[in-house]
Design a protein around this motif. Structure first.
Motif, PDB file in Angstrom:
ATOM      1  N   GLN A  29       9.086   4.777   0.526  1.00  9.06           N
ATOM      2  CA  GLN A  29       7.756   4.606   0.800  1.00  9.06           C
ATOM      3  C   GLN A  29       7.069   4.920  -0.544  1.00  9.06           C
ATOM      4  O   GLN A  29       5.987   3.916  -0.859  1.00  9.06           O
ATOM      5  CB  GLN A  29       7.456   5.725   1.840  1.00  9.06           C
ATOM      6  N   LEU A  30       7.463   5.608  -1.220  1.00 10.28           N
ATOM      7  CA  LEU A  30       6.703   5.748  -2.544  1.00 10.28           C
ATOM      8  C   LEU A  30       6.731   4.680  -3.479  1.00 10.28           C
ATOM      9  O   LEU A  30       5.950   4.349  -4.459  1.00 10.28           O
ATOM     10  CB  LEU A  30       7.161   7.193  -3.095  1.00 10.28           C
ATOM     11  N   SER A  31       8.013   4.265  -3.398  1.00 10.48           N
ATOM     12  CA  SER A  31       7.916   2.809  -4.254  1.00 10.48           C
ATOM     13  C   SER A  31       7.397   1.758  -3.732  1.00 10.48           C
ATOM     14  O   SER A  31       6.397   0.997  -4.393  1.00 10.48           O
ATOM     15  CB  SER A  31       9.507   2.078  -3.986  1.00 10.48           C
ATOM     16  N   GLN A  32       7.113   1.656  -2.273  1.00  8.15           N
ATOM     17  CA  GLN A  32       6.153   0.773  -1.743  1.00  8.15           C
ATOM     18  C   GLN A  32       4.813   1.013  -2.277  1.00  8.15           C
ATOM     19  O   GLN A  32       3.783  -0.025  -2.478  1.00  8.15           O
ATOM     20  CB  GLN A  32       6.189   0.745  -0.387  1.00  8.15           C
ATOM     21  N   MET A  33       4.423   2.342  -2.194  1.00  6.70           N
ATOM     22  CA  MET A  33       3.067   2.410  -2.275  1.00  6.70           C
ATOM     23  C   MET A  33       2.536   2.478  -3.727  1.00  6.70           C
ATOM     24  O   MET A  33       1.605   1.985  -4.214  1.00  6.70           O
ATOM     25  CB  MET A  33       2.837   4.114  -2.200  1.00  6.70           C
ATOM     26  N   ALA A  34       3.542   2.521  -4.794  1.00  2.61           N
ATOM     27  CA  ALA A  34       3.189   2.262  -6.194  1.00  2.61           C
ATOM     28  C   ALA A  34       3.190   0.714  -6.336  1.00  2.61           C
ATOM     29  O   ALA A  34       2.231   0.277  -7.193  1.00  2.61           O
ATOM     30  CB  ALA A  34       4.467   2.684  -7.061  1.00  2.61           C
ATOM     31  N   ALA A  35       4.179  -0.010  -5.774  1.00  2.00           N
ATOM     32  CA  ALA A  35       4.131  -1.523  -5.807  1.00  2.00           C
ATOM     33  C   ALA A  35       2.806  -1.981  -5.381  1.00  2.00           C
ATOM     34  O   ALA A  35       2.304  -3.019  -5.668  1.00  2.00           O
ATOM     35  CB  ALA A  35       5.353  -1.953  -5.120  1.00  2.00           C
ATOM     36  N   ASN A  36       2.092  -1.375  -4.477  1.00  2.00           N
ATOM     37  CA  ASN A  36       1.006  -2.093  -3.514  1.00  2.00           C
ATOM     38  C   ASN A  36      -0.251  -1.320  -4.059  1.00  2.00           C
ATOM     39  O   ASN A  36      -1.402  -1.933  -3.767  1.00  2.00           O
ATOM     40  CB  ASN A  36       1.127  -1.755  -2.158  1.00  2.00           C
ATOM     41  N   SER A  37      -0.255  -0.562  -5.045  1.00  2.00           N
ATOM     42  CA  SER A  37      -1.375   0.133  -5.542  1.00  2.00           C
ATOM     43  C   SER A  37      -2.309  -1.259  -5.958  1.00  2.00           C
ATOM     44  O   SER A  37      -1.498  -1.848  -6.915  1.00  2.00           O
ATOM     45  CB  SER A  37      -0.967   1.282  -6.840  1.00  2.00           C
ATOM     46  N   SER A  38      -3.548  -0.894  -5.717  1.00  2.00           N
ATOM     47  CA  SER A  38      -4.496  -2.026  -6.470  1.00  2.00           C
ATOM     48  C   SER A  38      -5.330  -1.222  -7.185  1.00  2.00           C
ATOM     49  O   SER A  38      -5.617  -1.627  -8.389  1.00  2.00           O
ATOM     50  CB  SER A  38      -4.959  -2.662  -5.420  1.00  2.00           C
ATOM     51  N   ASP A  39      -6.563  -0.488  -6.665  1.00  2.32           N
ATOM     52  CA  ASP A  39      -7.554   0.068  -7.543  1.00  2.32           C
ATOM     53  C   ASP A  39      -7.241   0.982  -8.703  1.00  2.32           C
ATOM     54  O   ASP A  39      -7.794   1.099  -9.533  1.00  2.32           O
ATOM     55  CB  ASP A  39      -8.617   1.059  -6.459  1.00  2.32           C
ATOM     56  N   CYS A  40      -6.315   1.755  -8.455  1.00  3.44           N
ATOM     57  CA  CYS A  40      -5.959   2.757  -9.242  1.00  3.44           C
ATOM     58  C   CYS A  40      -5.569   2.528 -10.929  1.00  3.44           C
ATOM     59  O   CYS A  40      -5.165   1.290 -11.111  1.00  3.44           O
ATOM     60  CB  CYS A  40      -4.841   3.847  -8.690  1.00  3.44           C
ATOM     61  N   ARG A  41      -5.740   3.428 -11.800  1.00  7.28           N
ATOM     62  CA  ARG A  41      -5.591   3.055 -13.066  1.00  7.28           C
ATOM     63  C   ARG A  41      -4.351   4.310 -13.564  1.00  7.28           C
ATOM     64  O   ARG A  41      -3.826   4.287 -14.602  1.00  7.28           O
ATOM     65  CB  ARG A  41      -6.657   2.867 -14.177  1.00  7.28           C
ATOM     66  N   VAL A  42      -4.431   5.408 -12.735  1.00  2.18           N
ATOM     67  CA  VAL A  42      -3.627   6.210 -12.974  1.00  2.18           C
ATOM     68  C   VAL A  42      -2.804   6.852 -11.748  1.00  2.18           C
ATOM     69  O   VAL A  42      -3.381   6.782 -10.824  1.00  2.18           O
ATOM     70  CB  VAL A  42      -4.516   7.525 -13.549  1.00  2.18           C
ATOM     71  N   ILE A  43      -1.531   6.915 -11.891  1.00  2.00           N
ATOM     72  CA  ILE A  43      -0.792   7.632 -10.869  1.00  2.00           C
ATOM     73  C   ILE A  43      -0.380   8.990 -11.341  1.00  2.00           C
ATOM     74  O   ILE A  43       0.372   8.898 -12.306  1.00  2.00           O
ATOM     75  CB  ILE A  43       0.529   6.599 -10.276  1.00  2.00           C
ATOM     76  N   ALA A  44      -0.577  10.042 -10.687  1.00  2.00           N
ATOM     77  CA  ALA A  44      -0.093  11.350 -10.880  1.00  2.00           C
ATOM     78  C   ALA A  44       1.165  11.447  -9.920  1.00  2.00           C
ATOM     79  O   ALA A  44       0.815  11.411  -8.818  1.00  2.00           O
ATOM     80  CB  ALA A  44      -0.929  12.526 -10.986  1.00  2.00           C
ATOM     81  N   PHE A  45       2.247  11.520 -10.534  1.00  2.00           N
ATOM     82  CA  PHE A  45       3.434  11.483  -9.465  1.00  2.00           C
ATOM     83  C   PHE A  45       4.033  12.745  -9.229  1.00  2.00           C
ATOM     84  O   PHE A  45       4.797  13.534 -10.328  1.00  2.00           O
ATOM     85  CB  PHE A  45       4.622  10.571 -10.201  1.00  2.00           C
ATOM     86  N   CYS A  46       3.722  13.322  -7.987  1.00  2.00           N
ATOM     87  CA  CYS A  46       4.408  14.577  -7.870  1.00  2.00           C
ATOM     88  C   CYS A  46       5.841  14.404  -7.132  1.00  2.00           C
ATOM     89  O   CYS A  46       5.893  14.454  -5.758  1.00  2.00           O
ATOM     90  CB  CYS A  46       3.597  15.439  -6.961  1.00  2.00           C
ATOM     91  N   GLY A  47       6.820  14.192  -8.101  1.00  2.00           N
ATOM     92  CA  GLY A  47       8.162  14.144  -7.556  1.00  2.00           C
ATOM     93  C   GLY A  47       8.883  14.114  -8.810  1.00  2.00           C
ATOM     94  O   GLY A  47       8.580  15.300  -9.556  1.00  2.00           O
ATOM     95  N   VAL A  48       9.870  13.687  -8.927  1.00  2.00           N
ATOM     96  CA  VAL A  48      10.916  13.914 -10.168  1.00  2.00           C
ATOM     97  C   VAL A  48      10.941  12.544 -10.933  1.00  2.00           C
ATOM     98  O   VAL A  48      10.345  11.530 -10.762  1.00  2.00           O
ATOM     99  CB  VAL A  48      12.512  14.020  -9.775  1.00  2.00           C
ATOM    100  N   HIS A  49      11.511  12.571 -12.177  1.00  2.00           N
ATOM    101  CA  HIS A  49      11.395  11.581 -13.313  1.00  2.00           C
ATOM    102  C   HIS A  49      11.746  10.093 -12.968  1.00  2.00           C
ATOM    103  O   HIS A  49      10.977   9.193 -12.981  1.00  2.00           O
ATOM    104  CB  HIS A  49      12.413  11.967 -14.411  1.00  2.00           C
ATOM    105  N   PHE A  50      12.995   9.988 -12.045  1.00  2.00           N
ATOM    106  CA  PHE A  50      13.019   8.822 -11.730  1.00  2.00           C
ATOM    107  C   PHE A  50      12.199   7.934 -10.879  1.00  2.00           C
ATOM    108  O   PHE A  50      12.249   6.721 -10.740  1.00  2.00           O
ATOM    109  CB  PHE A  50      14.705   8.511 -11.136  1.00  2.00           C
ATOM    110  N   MET A  51      11.514   8.607 -10.082  1.00  2.00           N
ATOM    111  CA  MET A  51      10.612   8.322  -9.169  1.00  2.00           C
ATOM    112  C   MET A  51       9.222   7.953  -9.990  1.00  2.00           C
ATOM    113  O   MET A  51       8.727   6.730  -9.722  1.00  2.00           O
ATOM    114  CB  MET A  51      10.050   9.334  -8.252  1.00  2.00           C
ATOM    115  N   ALA A  52       8.803   8.536 -11.057  1.00  2.00           N
ATOM    116  CA  ALA A  52       7.797   8.183 -11.758  1.00  2.00           C
ATOM    117  C   ALA A  52       8.184   7.146 -12.558  1.00  2.00           C
ATOM    118  O   ALA A  52       7.195   5.882 -12.856  1.00  2.00           O
ATOM    119  CB  ALA A  52       7.327   9.329 -12.661  1.00  2.00           C
ATOM    120  N   GLU A  53       9.515   6.791 -13.064  1.00  2.00           N
ATOM    121  CA  GLU A  53       9.670   5.505 -13.758  1.00  2.00           C
ATOM    122  C   GLU A  53       9.725   4.546 -12.872  1.00  2.00           C
ATOM    123  O   GLU A  53       9.114   3.247 -13.222  1.00  2.00           O
ATOM    124  CB  GLU A  53      11.388   5.816 -14.286  1.00  2.00           C
ATOM    125  N   THR A  54      10.200   4.634 -11.713  1.00  2.00           N
ATOM    126  CA  THR A  54      10.028   3.418 -10.840  1.00  2.00           C
ATOM    127  C   THR A  54       8.557   3.204 -10.492  1.00  2.00           C
ATOM    128  O   THR A  54       8.461   1.934 -10.467  1.00  2.00           O
ATOM    129  CB  THR A  54      10.601   3.978  -9.592  1.00  2.00           C
TER     130      THR A  54
END
Ligand code: 13P
Ligand code: SF4
Length: 378
Positions: A62-87
């Protein structure tokens, strides 16, 4: 692959002595200033104070989908682990998204760079490349589809993309392996042997067709050439240290002490636990399963402690237990706290961003090939 400016305006240390209330109100100020330009994503294993800050909460898929679909944002603060933020960096900054935003990148921040994943660390790219070369001595690697669990470094995802493979998550592992077999007759699955084994056995593949590749073995991952020739799925010798703690004795104990209890586990659990369970699924599926159950249902759940405790609080009408007498949480997820989140957000706002995850172009390009396949398959 990660960039951090050397001179952040704010040092981390003072944030550690601030109260949660103070940190919450300062995070809110950053939010007020940035509005929809800031998106805070959180994995379900995060601690409650962090979950409360997340705009969107999800499992890995779900988090990958959310990052893939993000439109307005210019910054994502990822509260998870490194591979998720890379993705998130790869998906939010893929060419079609960059074009939509006239070339503007989304900055992905991991509040604490030490939030890694011990499972992802069990497969390094040079070990994978070495294994592939060795496999090429006994098998036709053109006939092997590499499948990497999303819990892996971007370099592994790029390897998979280059070699006609696919990324999977715990929620679409079976569909990804089916995708792989529709193209070639063998699969190499890394880094989680348990997810690979549990999924492939569910598809009718027997253990004698699933040799385990030990990257520290001297030759052929500790296998004979014959065992590899017979294989359908070659499993990497990696595991999740959190899910590895659940044991069959724990299942027996709960069944004895709580007649009628249902055992619900994550597929990262070892086979001997998985096969005793009543139900299984990704983090998202575990949540949906509990939500859908009638009042009075008793559960012993084998997954990360913070999530199980949250389910316990959110479902007082049911009886929820953690499937182990030993307290075990994901220590790296736990590194993300309000102090790191506030520190990283305030530095970002001050123009001295810290802990930016920036996957290099070539790695991102090939990882994207494998990630897009993952998003199409579920
Ligand atoms: P999911 O989010 O796919 O359930 O995976 C769990 C996990 O271990 C995340 O690191
Ligand atoms: Fe990695 Fe396991 Fe933690 Fe998930 S729960 S991030 S697989 S160590």
């Amino acid at each position: 692959m990660t960039a951090t400016l050397d001179t952040p305006k704010f040092e981390l240390k003072p944030y550690k002595s601030l109260s949660n209330e103070e940190l919450q109100s300062r995070i809110q100020k950053v939010r007020d200033e940035m509005g929809s330009k800031l998106l805070i994503l959180g994995h379900h294993y995060q601690q409650d104070e962090v979950v409360a800050q997340a705009d969107l909460l999800g499992d890995s898929y779900q988090l990958s989908q959310m990052a893939a679909n993000s439109s307005d944002c210019r910054v994502i603060a990822f509260c998870g682990v490194h591979f998720m933020a890379e993705t998130a960096d790869i998906l939010a900054n893929r060419p079609e998204k960059l074009e939509e935003r006239a070339g503007q990148r989304v900055q992905v921040i991991l509040p604490d760079m030490a939030a890694g994943c011990s499972m992802a660390d069990m497969a390094a790219i040079d070990q994978i490349e070495d294994a592939w070369d060795q496999l090429g001595e006994v098998l036709d690697t053109e006939d092997i589809t590499p499948v990497t669990y999303i819990n892996s470094a971007a370099s592994l995802k790029a390897f998979v993309g280059r070699h006609g493979g696919i990324v999977c998550t715990s929620s679409n592992a079976q569909a990804a392996i089916e995708w792989a077999f529709a193209r070639r007759s063998r699969v190499m699955f890394f880094p989680d042997q348990h997810l690979g084994r549990n999924t492939a056995m569910g598809m009718g593949i027997t253990l004698d067709k699933m040799p385990v590749w030990d990257p520290f073995a001297e030759e052929l991952g500790g296998n004979t050439a014959e065992a590899l020739e017979q294989s359908k799925v070659i499993l990497w010798k990696g595991h999740c240290s959190v899910h590895q703690v659940f044991r069959p004795e724990h299942v027996d104990l709960f069944r004895k002490q709580h007649p009628g209890i249902k055992i619900l586990v994550h597929p990262e659990c070892p086979r001997e636990v998985f096969e005793l369970a009543d139900e299984y699924g990704s983090t998202g599926k575990i949540i949906r399963t509990v939500e859908a159950a009638p009042p009075g249902t008793k559960w012993a759940i084998g997954t990360e402690l913070h999530l199980v405790n949250r389910l316990k609080q959110e479902h007082p009408e049911q009886e929820v237990h953690f499937l182990s007498p030993v307290v075990c949480m994901c220590a790296t997820m736990y590194r993300i706290d309000l102090a790191h989140l506030c520190w990283s957000l305030e530095n970002m706002l001050a123009g001295t961003p810290v802990n930016i995850i920036d996957v290099d172009e070539e790695t991102a390009r090939w990882s994207l090939v494998a990630l897009e396949r993952m998003l199409e398959v579920n």
